[in-house]
Design an enzyme around this catalytic site. Sequence first.
Site, PDB file in Angstrom:
ATOM      1  N   GLN A 122      -5.054  -0.579  -1.003  1.00  0.00           N
ATOM      2  CA  GLN A 122      -6.183  -0.779  -0.100  1.00  0.00           C
ATOM      3  C   GLN A 122      -6.211  -2.191   0.457  1.00  0.00           C
ATOM      4  O   GLN A 122      -6.618  -2.420   1.598  1.00  0.00           O
ATOM      5  CB  GLN A 122      -7.490  -0.480  -0.844  1.00  0.00           C
ATOM      6  CG  GLN A 122      -8.745  -0.721  -0.039  1.00  0.00           C
ATOM      7  CD  GLN A 122      -9.997  -0.358  -0.813  1.00  0.00           C
ATOM      8  OE1 GLN A 122     -10.381   0.802  -0.897  1.00  0.00           O
ATOM      9  NE2 GLN A 122     -10.660  -1.357  -1.402  1.00  0.00           N
ATOM     10  N   ASP A 238       5.392   7.542  -5.218  1.00  0.00           N
ATOM     11  CA  ASP A 238       4.173   6.759  -5.372  1.00  0.00           C
ATOM     12  C   ASP A 238       3.092   7.546  -6.126  1.00  0.00           C
ATOM     13  O   ASP A 238       2.463   7.045  -7.040  1.00  0.00           O
ATOM     14  CB  ASP A 238       3.664   6.335  -3.994  1.00  0.00           C
ATOM     15  CG  ASP A 238       2.400   5.521  -4.060  1.00  0.00           C
ATOM     16  OD1 ASP A 238       2.500   4.286  -4.115  1.00  0.00           O
ATOM     17  OD2 ASP A 238       1.296   6.119  -4.066  1.00  0.00           O
TER      18      ASP A 238
END
EC number: 3.1.2.2
Length: 312
Positions: A122, A238
Amino acid sequence: MHFRMKSCRSMLGLCGQRLPAAWVLLLLPFLPLLLPAAPAPHRASYKPVIVVHGLFDSSYSFRHLLEYINETHPGTVVTVLDLFDGRESLRPLWEQVQGFREAVVPIMAKAPQGVHLICYSQGGLVCRALLSVMDDHNVDSFISLSSPQMGQYGDTDYLKWLFPTSMRSNLYRICYSPWGQEFSICNYWHDPHHDDLYLNASSFLALINGERDHPNATEWRKNFLRVGHLVLIGGPDDGVITPWQSSFFGFYDANETVLEMEEQLVYLRDSFGLKTLLARGAIVRCPMAGISHTAWHSNRTLYETCIEPWLS
């Protein structure tokens, strides 16, 4: 010069005379002592590094990365910004951008030669917004470490914890509401099946992508293009970023087929500068398999391959 000639006569009595060969051989070992020392080579200092964490993270998560940088680039000033840690990382992203901006301004001011940004998950979106809104930033390399740059659309443990009764197929009902946009993850929630709602409701991603008209679009694009290099890092294992190609500005179409960066409208329209950066060779893509989302900042091979070469 006069002092050296006088010393030569008084100590050796040989200046201006031709030395016998035997004397020359005897004096050879002492010549380095008589000659002026060469100046020590100057090693330019490394540019400061600023690290921005991701969702639910803190500065402690980057202890391994700090060790790697200190080992390969000794003396580098590394600042892991300790802001919006833990649950505070759910604060709206524009609020976080303002907080991080206040923290990086003095660091940049002390580094006229430039700085490097390493921004995780983020945090990569926070950093991209910083590059857009700061008209005087001096970022040499922006290293986006497994960041959902084109948005997120996937059922993950984070979502199940935040919205236990929702799934990705219906989360748009929450995220594309004024209430939902108060959560950071909703600021980059990108539902490919409700594109109109996304464009109208997204108060963050649609703006920094230039997908929605706003009065600062031209200035933001100009600011973003000040960056020296955009280093994109991600990989198929991921497990959190969905689709994982979002780390490289790829994303789903309405059929959930992944379109790569060069097929995205934001690239084709060059809405915030991607096409221009690629044309000048400033975009670097570094895909790495076998790395889970929480291991990107602690994997030594990843550091040596994708990060270290850009920390000038």
